[in-house]
Scaffold this motif. Sequence first.
Motif, PDB file in Angstrom:
ATOM      1  N   LEU A  26      -0.717  11.158  77.505  1.00 45.21           N
ATOM      2  CA  LEU A  26      -1.987  11.128  78.227  1.00 45.21           C
ATOM      3  C   LEU A  26      -2.864  12.248  77.678  1.00 45.21           C
ATOM      4  O   LEU A  26      -2.735  13.407  78.059  1.00 45.21           O
ATOM      5  N   LEU A  27      -3.755  11.887  76.760  1.00 43.98           N
ATOM      6  CA  LEU A  27      -4.637  12.854  76.110  1.00 43.98           C
ATOM      7  C   LEU A  27      -6.055  12.807  76.667  1.00 43.98           C
ATOM      8  O   LEU A  27      -6.949  13.458  76.126  1.00 43.98           O
ATOM      9  N   ALA A  28      -6.261  12.060  77.726  1.00 41.68           N
ATOM     10  CA  ALA A  28      -7.596  11.940  78.319  1.00 41.68           C
ATOM     11  C   ALA A  28      -7.977  13.239  79.026  1.00 41.68           C
ATOM     12  O   ALA A  28      -7.108  14.043  79.396  1.00 41.68           O
ATOM     13  N   PRO A  29      -9.284  13.446  79.232  1.00 41.98           N
ATOM     14  CA  PRO A  29      -9.724  14.666  79.943  1.00 41.98           C
ATOM     15  C   PRO A  29      -9.595  14.545  81.454  1.00 41.98           C
ATOM     16  O   PRO A  29     -10.492  14.905  82.197  1.00 41.98           O
ATOM     17  N   GLY A  30      -8.503  14.024  81.915  1.00 35.34           N
ATOM     18  CA  GLY A  30      -8.189  13.932  83.327  1.00 35.34           C
ATOM     19  C   GLY A  30      -8.168  12.490  83.815  1.00 35.34           C
ATOM     20  O   GLY A  30      -9.079  11.737  83.506  1.00 35.34           O
ATOM     21  N   PRO A  31      -7.080  12.146  84.574  1.00 33.66           N
ATOM     22  CA  PRO A  31      -5.910  12.978  84.842  1.00 33.66           C
ATOM     23  C   PRO A  31      -5.177  13.340  83.554  1.00 33.66           C
ATOM     24  O   PRO A  31      -5.356  12.691  82.537  1.00 33.66           O
ATOM     25  N   VAL A  32      -4.351  14.369  83.657  1.00 33.66           N
ATOM     26  CA  VAL A  32      -3.679  14.896  82.475  1.00 33.66           C
ATOM     27  C   VAL A  32      -2.171  14.810  82.661  1.00 33.66           C
ATOM     28  O   VAL A  32      -1.669  14.496  83.742  1.00 33.66           O
ATOM     29  N   GLU A  33      -1.445  15.094  81.579  1.00 34.93           N
ATOM     30  CA  GLU A  33       0.016  15.089  81.682  1.00 34.93           C
ATOM     31  C   GLU A  33       0.485  16.182  82.633  1.00 34.93           C
ATOM     32  O   GLU A  33      -0.046  17.296  82.645  1.00 34.93           O
ATOM     33  N   THR A  34       1.494  15.855  83.401  1.00 30.79           N
ATOM     34  CA  THR A  34       1.986  16.715  84.469  1.00 30.79           C
ATOM     35  C   THR A  34       3.391  17.202  84.145  1.00 30.79           C
ATOM     36  O   THR A  34       4.217  16.434  83.626  1.00 30.79           O
ATOM     37  N   ASP A  35       3.666  18.444  84.447  1.00 32.41           N
ATOM     38  CA  ASP A  35       4.994  19.035  84.274  1.00 32.41           C
ATOM     39  C   ASP A  35       6.020  18.174  85.021  1.00 32.41           C
ATOM     40  O   ASP A  35       5.839  17.878  86.207  1.00 32.41           O
ATOM     41  N   PRO A  36       7.101  17.743  84.356  1.00 32.89           N
ATOM     42  CA  PRO A  36       8.120  16.940  85.060  1.00 32.89           C
ATOM     43  C   PRO A  36       8.652  17.617  86.318  1.00 32.89           C
ATOM     44  O   PRO A  36       9.024  16.933  87.283  1.00 32.89           O
ATOM     45  N   SER A 309     -16.643  23.037  74.936  1.00 27.86           N
ATOM     46  CA  SER A 309     -15.793  23.543  76.008  1.00 27.86           C
ATOM     47  C   SER A 309     -14.351  23.545  75.546  1.00 27.86           C
ATOM     48  O   SER A 309     -13.925  22.625  74.838  1.00 27.86           O
ATOM     49  N   PRO A 310     -13.552  24.531  75.952  1.00 23.60           N
ATOM     50  CA  PRO A 310     -12.129  24.510  75.597  1.00 23.60           C
ATOM     51  C   PRO A 310     -11.341  23.440  76.343  1.00 23.60           C
ATOM     52  O   PRO A 310     -10.162  23.239  76.072  1.00 23.60           O
ATOM     53  N   ALA A 311     -12.003  22.731  77.270  1.00 24.58           N
ATOM     54  CA  ALA A 311     -11.309  21.720  78.058  1.00 24.58           C
ATOM     55  C   ALA A 311     -11.264  20.363  77.387  1.00 24.58           C
ATOM     56  O   ALA A 311     -10.343  19.579  77.632  1.00 24.58           O
ATOM     57  N   VAL A 312     -12.259  20.054  76.566  1.00 18.71           N
ATOM     58  CA  VAL A 312     -12.398  18.697  76.035  1.00 18.71           C
ATOM     59  C   VAL A 312     -12.876  18.751  74.588  1.00 18.71           C
ATOM     60  O   VAL A 312     -13.883  19.400  74.294  1.00 18.71           O
ATOM     61  N   ALA A 313     -12.171  18.051  73.712  1.00 21.95           N
ATOM     62  CA  ALA A 313     -12.635  17.885  72.343  1.00 21.95           C
ATOM     63  C   ALA A 313     -13.386  16.562  72.279  1.00 21.95           C
ATOM     64  O   ALA A 313     -12.776  15.487  72.224  1.00 21.95           O
ATOM     65  N   ALA A 314     -14.705  16.636  72.324  1.00 25.05           N
ATOM     66  CA  ALA A 314     -15.550  15.445  72.228  1.00 25.05           C
ATOM     67  C   ALA A 314     -15.995  15.312  70.781  1.00 25.05           C
ATOM     68  O   ALA A 314     -16.663  16.197  70.247  1.00 25.05           O
ATOM     69  N   LEU A 315     -15.625  14.213  70.151  1.00 27.32           N
ATOM     70  CA  LEU A 315     -15.831  14.043  68.714  1.00 27.32           C
ATOM     71  C   LEU A 315     -16.610  12.768  68.408  1.00 27.32           C
ATOM     72  O   LEU A 315     -16.356  11.713  69.007  1.00 27.32           O
ATOM     73  N   MET A 354      -5.809  19.918  78.293  1.00 26.83           N
ATOM     74  CA  MET A 354      -5.873  20.644  79.559  1.00 26.83           C
ATOM     75  C   MET A 354      -4.547  20.700  80.290  1.00 26.83           C
ATOM     76  O   MET A 354      -4.263  21.630  81.023  1.00 26.83           O
ATOM     77  N   GLY A 355      -3.750  19.664  80.171  1.00 29.55           N
ATOM     78  CA  GLY A 355      -2.588  19.516  81.026  1.00 29.55           C
ATOM     79  C   GLY A 355      -1.345  20.243  80.554  1.00 29.55           C
ATOM     80  O   GLY A 355      -1.396  21.344  79.995  1.00 29.55           O
ATOM     81  N   TYR A 356      -0.208  19.601  80.758  1.00 28.91           N
ATOM     82  CA  TYR A 356       1.099  20.186  80.438  1.00 28.91           C
ATOM     83  C   TYR A 356       1.342  20.054  78.933  1.00 28.91           C
ATOM     84  O   TYR A 356       2.105  19.217  78.454  1.00 28.91           O
ATOM     85  N   PHE A 357       0.625  20.878  78.179  1.00 33.31           N
ATOM     86  CA  PHE A 357       0.665  20.831  76.722  1.00 33.31           C
ATOM     87  C   PHE A 357       0.821  22.234  76.152  1.00 33.31           C
ATOM     88  O   PHE A 357       0.444  23.223  76.793  1.00 33.31           O
ATOM     89  N   ASP A 358       1.329  22.296  74.919  1.00 31.31           N
ATOM     90  CA  ASP A 358       1.334  23.551  74.173  1.00 31.31           C
ATOM     91  C   ASP A 358       0.847  23.279  72.749  1.00 31.31           C
ATOM     92  O   ASP A 358       0.397  22.174  72.433  1.00 31.31           O
ATOM     93  N   ARG A 359       0.942  24.259  71.884  1.00 33.03           N
ATOM     94  CA  ARG A 359       0.371  24.129  70.538  1.00 33.03           C
ATOM     95  C   ARG A 359       1.054  23.047  69.714  1.00 33.03           C
ATOM     96  O   ARG A 359       0.429  22.436  68.836  1.00 33.03           O
ATOM     97  N   TYR A 360       2.321  22.771  69.987  1.00 28.02           N
ATOM     98  CA  TYR A 360       3.011  21.734  69.221  1.00 28.02           C
ATOM     99  C   TYR A 360       2.536  20.344  69.632  1.00 28.02           C
ATOM    100  O   TYR A 360       2.549  19.412  68.830  1.00 28.02           O
ATOM    101  N   ASP A 361       2.102  20.214  70.875  1.00 29.37           N
ATOM    102  CA  ASP A 361       1.475  18.960  71.286  1.00 29.37           C
ATOM    103  C   ASP A 361       0.138  18.770  70.580  1.00 29.37           C
ATOM    104  O   ASP A 361      -0.253  17.647  70.261  1.00 29.37           O
ATOM    105  N   ALA A 362      -0.581  19.873  70.344  1.00 34.86           N
ATOM    106  CA  ALA A 362      -1.853  19.774  69.616  1.00 34.86           C
ATOM    107  C   ALA A 362      -1.619  19.263  68.191  1.00 34.86           C
ATOM    108  O   ALA A 362      -2.407  18.464  67.667  1.00 34.86           O
TER     109      ALA A 362
END
Length: 395
Positions: A26-36, A309-315, A354-362
Motif C-alpha cells: 500500500l503505497l498510496a498517501p493514505g490509508p497507509v501500511e500498518t504495523d502488524p 512535502s515529505p509525506a507524498v511524492a507527487a510525480l 508515510m506508513g509502516y515503512f523504512d529505507r529498504y521499502d523505499a
Amino acid sequence: MSSHDLQPGPSSRPSEPVGALLRPRLLAPGPVETDPRTMLSLAQPQIHHRTPEARAIVQEARDRLRRLLGAPSWEVLIMTSSGTGAFETALLGLVPEGAPVLVASAGKFGERWGEMARAFGYVVSSVKKPWGESLDPQEVAAACGGMRALLITHSETSTGALHDLGAIARAAKQVNPELLIIVDAVTSYGVAELRPEEWDLDTVISGSQKAVAGPPGLGFVFLSPRAVSRLGGHTHRYYFDARKELASQQKGETAQTPAINLIASLSSSTERLLSVPLDVLWAEKARLNAALLAAGEALGCRPFASRPSPAVAALVPPEGISGKQVAGALASLGARAAAGQAPHQDDLFRISMMGYFDRYDALGAAGLLEDALVSLGAAVTRGAAVSRAWSVLSS
C-alpha cells in the motif's frame, strides 16, 4: 556437483514478475501500511468504553498524540471520524456562525475547507494558488485583516506540496493578532517539521490513517490553550461538539461511544514514531520521500510540487503516459498507489512512505516504479531508479 548443475533452469528465470507471488503493498498517501502489531492489537477482546480500563486507554493515547505533536500543554480530542470530521469539530467549536474566515488553498483539500465553511454559513474569502504551487506568506497575511480564522492546509495531499506554515502563521499574526489559525496537518503530523507552539498556531488536525499508521476511523483535534479559552463557536452542532468532547476527554471519557479498540491500537502504532526525537523522525521521513522523488526523476518523471512535502511524492510521468496509467501499472504489480485528483487525475501519480515503512521499502518502491514504467513502454535505464534512491538514502 558440476557447473551445469549450478545453472538456473528456464523455470527459475521468469522474464517478468509472477503476479500470484507478489506481496500486496500500500503505497498510496493514505490509508497507509500498518504495523502488524497494531493490527494484532485490534484482535483483542472488545472492552466497554465506560470502564477504568477504557479511561486509562484514552488518557494514554491522548498523551502519546501530544508528544508526537511536540506540544505537551495542548489538549487533544480523539474523534471517531475521519480527518474531515475532526476539521468540522474545530471549525464549529471555534468560529461563530456568520463570521468571516479566510481559506488559503492550492489543492483539493485546501478547497474542501472552503466548501465546508460555506456549507455552515461562514463568510468566506479566499487566497488561491495553482495546484502544485506554494502559498505566499505575505499574500496570505495581507488578506487576514478582519478575519476571525485562517483555514489552511500544511501538507497538500492532492499535490504533494508543503506550504511554509511557520512563515505564513508569523506574517498572519502580525497583521491580525486575534486571528485563529486552524491547520489541516493530516499528512504533515508525524512526518514534516511542525512546531505549533513556536509558530503560534491555534488548532491542528490529523487522523489515524496517515503517519500514525493506524486503520482509518479516528480524527485528532489538537487545541492550544488559547483555542481552549475560545471554545464556543457555532450554535448548530451536536456530535462534533468540541467543548462537550473536551470536558469528557479530560476525564478519560468521550461524549459519545468511541471506537475504543482503535484508540487502544494507538499505543502500538505510535511506538516506533516516539522512539526517536521528532527532529530525527522528520529527517528520516524527508529522506524516504526524497528517495522516491529521485527515483522518479531517474525514470524521466518530475516532481509536481514546487516545494515537495515529505509525506507524498507527487510525480509527473514521462511524456505520453498518464498518472492513471502509472497507478494502474503499479496495481498490476501488487502495489496500490494513487493518480492525481480531479482535475489533475491524468497529470500525476502519488506514492508515499508515510506508513509502516523504512529505507529498504523505499528501495523496493523505486524498483516497482521502474517495472511499472517499463511495462508502459517508457525508455528507462534498468537499475537507475534504485541507484538514485540509494544515493539519496545514503547521503
